[in-house]
Write a protein that holds these residues in place. Sequence first.
Motif, PDB file in Angstrom:
ATOM      1  N   SER A 158     -37.066 -32.613  64.142  1.00  0.00           N
ATOM      2  CA  SER A 158     -35.719 -32.073  64.269  1.00  0.00           C
ATOM      3  C   SER A 158     -35.174 -32.296  65.676  1.00  0.00           C
ATOM      4  O   SER A 158     -33.994 -32.601  65.852  1.00  0.00           O
ATOM      5  N   ALA A 159     -36.026 -32.157  66.675  1.00  0.00           N
ATOM      6  CA  ALA A 159     -35.597 -32.385  68.064  1.00  0.00           C
ATOM      7  C   ALA A 159     -35.128 -33.826  68.253  1.00  0.00           C
ATOM      8  O   ALA A 159     -34.132 -34.080  68.939  1.00  0.00           O
ATOM      9  N   VAL A 160     -35.815 -34.769  67.626  1.00  0.00           N
ATOM     10  CA  VAL A 160     -35.410 -36.181  67.707  1.00  0.00           C
ATOM     11  C   VAL A 160     -34.030 -36.366  67.073  1.00  0.00           C
ATOM     12  O   VAL A 160     -33.158 -37.044  67.629  1.00  0.00           O
ATOM     13  N   VAL A 161     -33.820 -35.750  65.908  1.00  0.00           N
ATOM     14  CA  VAL A 161     -32.524 -35.850  65.237  1.00  0.00           C
ATOM     15  C   VAL A 161     -31.427 -35.271  66.126  1.00  0.00           C
ATOM     16  O   VAL A 161     -30.377 -35.890  66.324  1.00  0.00           O
ATOM     17  N   GLN A 162     -31.679 -34.086  66.688  1.00  0.00           N
ATOM     18  CA  GLN A 162     -30.671 -33.440  67.533  1.00  0.00           C
ATOM     19  C   GLN A 162     -30.360 -34.281  68.770  1.00  0.00           C
ATOM     20  O   GLN A 162     -29.189 -34.470  69.121  1.00  0.00           O
ATOM     21  N   GLU A 163     -31.396 -34.779  69.425  1.00  0.00           N
ATOM     22  CA  GLU A 163     -31.188 -35.595  70.629  1.00  0.00           C
ATOM     23  C   GLU A 163     -30.404 -36.857  70.304  1.00  0.00           C
ATOM     24  O   GLU A 163     -29.507 -37.261  71.057  1.00  0.00           O
ATOM     25  N   THR A 164     -30.734 -37.481  69.183  1.00  0.00           N
ATOM     26  CA  THR A 164     -30.042 -38.706  68.776  1.00  0.00           C
ATOM     27  C   THR A 164     -28.590 -38.415  68.435  1.00  0.00           C
ATOM     28  O   THR A 164     -27.678 -39.172  68.826  1.00  0.00           O
ATOM     29  N   ILE A 192     -26.701 -35.948  69.564  1.00  0.00           N
ATOM     30  CA  ILE A 192     -25.982 -35.633  70.799  1.00  0.00           C
ATOM     31  C   ILE A 192     -25.715 -36.904  71.607  1.00  0.00           C
ATOM     32  O   ILE A 192     -24.618 -37.118  72.119  1.00  0.00           O
ATOM     33  N   ALA A 193     -26.740 -37.776  71.710  1.00  0.00           N
ATOM     34  CA  ALA A 193     -26.597 -39.009  72.484  1.00  0.00           C
ATOM     35  C   ALA A 193     -25.528 -39.929  71.902  1.00  0.00           C
ATOM     36  O   ALA A 193     -24.904 -40.705  72.636  1.00  0.00           O
ATOM     37  N   SER A 194     -25.293 -39.818  70.600  1.00  0.00           N
ATOM     38  CA  SER A 194     -24.278 -40.671  69.976  1.00  0.00           C
ATOM     39  C   SER A 194     -22.923 -39.964  69.866  1.00  0.00           C
ATOM     40  O   SER A 194     -22.033 -40.419  69.151  1.00  0.00           O
ATOM     41  N   GLY A 195     -22.802 -38.834  70.588  1.00  0.00           N
ATOM     42  CA  GLY A 195     -21.524 -38.136  70.647  1.00  0.00           C
ATOM     43  C   GLY A 195     -21.308 -37.106  69.555  1.00  0.00           C
ATOM     44  O   GLY A 195     -20.222 -36.555  69.432  1.00  0.00           O
ATOM     45  N   GLY A 196     -22.326 -36.841  68.789  1.00  0.00           N
ATOM     46  CA  GLY A 196     -22.191 -35.872  67.715  1.00  0.00           C
ATOM     47  C   GLY A 196     -22.548 -34.466  68.165  1.00  0.00           C
ATOM     48  O   GLY A 196     -22.862 -34.221  69.329  1.00  0.00           O
ATOM     49  N   ARG A 197     -22.487 -33.564  67.212  1.00  0.00           N
ATOM     50  CA  ARG A 197     -22.834 -32.164  67.480  1.00  0.00           C
ATOM     51  C   ARG A 197     -24.333 -31.974  67.308  1.00  0.00           C
ATOM     52  O   ARG A 197     -24.984 -32.700  66.574  1.00  0.00           O
TER      53      ARG A 197
END
Length: 85
Positions: free
Chosen positions: A35-41, A43-48
């Motif tokens: 889940s942390a990988v999904v969240q970081e990715t 955020i890095a792509s400009g998402g929430r």
Amino acid sequence: MTTTTPEQTIVDARERIDALDDRIIGLIQERVAVSAVVQETRIASGGRRVSLTRENEILRHYSDALGKPGTALAMTLLELSRGRI
């Protein structure tokens, strides 16, 4: 033929439960990391950081499989997986 006493049956079952709990905890820790990988990715792509649509899908999945307690379990998993907001 070996006869098992009720006490031994309970001891054996509790050992199995403890082993299952260890596996469940390991899977939860793995889920939190993924889940942390999904969240970081995201955020890095400009998402929430959190996707409420996805969280609702997860809640529905657990509820369908386990009923009302499944919803509570899913909420706990989501809370663990979100990290600090």
